[in-house]
Design an enzyme around this catalytic site. Sequence first.
Site, short mmCIF file in Angstrom:
data_model
loop_
_atom_site.label_atom_id
_atom_site.label_comp_id
_atom_site.label_asym_id
_atom_site.label_seq_id
_atom_site.Cartn_x
_atom_site.Cartn_y
_atom_site.Cartn_z
N GLU A 59 63.64 34.83 -34.80
CA GLU A 59 63.26 34.59 -33.41
C GLU A 59 63.31 33.11 -33.05
O GLU A 59 63.79 32.74 -31.97
CB GLU A 59 61.87 35.16 -33.15
CG GLU A 59 61.82 36.67 -33.00
CD GLU A 59 61.92 37.42 -34.31
OE1 GLU A 59 62.05 38.66 -34.30
OE2 GLU A 59 61.86 36.76 -35.38
N HIS A 128 53.09 45.80 -33.79
CA HIS A 128 54.06 46.11 -32.75
C HIS A 128 53.38 46.52 -31.44
O HIS A 128 54.06 47.03 -30.55
CB HIS A 128 54.97 47.27 -33.18
CG HIS A 128 55.78 47.00 -34.40
ND1 HIS A 128 55.24 47.04 -35.67
CD2 HIS A 128 57.08 46.69 -34.54
CE1 HIS A 128 56.20 46.78 -36.55
NE2 HIS A 128 57.32 46.56 -35.90
#
Length: 326
Positions: A59, A128
């Site tokens: 990321e 998540h």
Amino acid sequence: MKTTYREAMRAALRDAMQRDERVFLMGEDVGRYGGSFAVSLGLLEEFGPERIRDTPLSESGFVGAGIGAALGGMRPVVEIMTVNFSLLALDQIINNAATLLHMSGGQFNVPIVIRMTTGAGRQLGAQHSHSLEGWYAHIPGLRILAPATLADARGMLWTALQDPDPVLIFEHGSLYNVAGELDDDAGAVDINRSAVLRHGDALTLITYGGTLPLVLEAAEQLAAAGIDADVIDLRTLRPLDGHTIIDSVARTHRAVVVDEGWRSGSISAEIAARICEQAFFDLDAPVERVCSLEVPVPYAKHLEQAALPSVERVMAAGRRAVGADG
């Protein structure tokens, strides 16, 4: 036309790429796999690998590449799989994207759009499932969007791409399958104002993103009990449209803020503070807040549902605000 939230997002990406050759999409699995949530399905075949770019699982690396592309004149749309994983790119987002305009003395804008899935309710575990958009709303230099309707899913992206500064779009995972009607000519929408989706005079219900459907359901049930509520979809968390909030509260004299984030230090806390600062003498009851319980989001379905805002909790807060039993 009949469509889904997912398809509206895909249409927004397709439209932006057709209208501006500088727009491209990059992120993990956005190409051959079609996106972790199938938002970009089919776009690789349509636009090719130069504009639908699969990235390594880094990321910090691909968000940094997106910032560089934006500085170089492109209009990147960077997809991060979930908001939890965006923490690996915090340095790029907060120390670079949000600050470069200021630190360059106004010389360098960073016109990047970063999309990510947020929220719980799908049994994906704590890593998540968290709602961290309120954290990002704390940062000057960023614009924070939370599309909750089909029209906003379709229309916010193009408007965001016209912004010369970084825009983060938070898409609640529970909304992707939501289906409904969308105008055939649906397009860009205003991202500066909240939307009042229901009108009432007894109470103001304030929310955004994935909790909007349950708040609308709660408002229907409250109305059946004689408690008519305004329902405000914030749409943009930074900058907040304080005028719409205060105008409603000044008329209804009561407010309930519903936020899937944790209560402490949340966007709901900021909204409650602003109401008290700007409309204190209009209030007939304390501002109520309905937030997620302050635990990592559980995996077990019954525990996850118990930790999240619910129709029942919103109704109970609304009844307390108007002085009814609850």
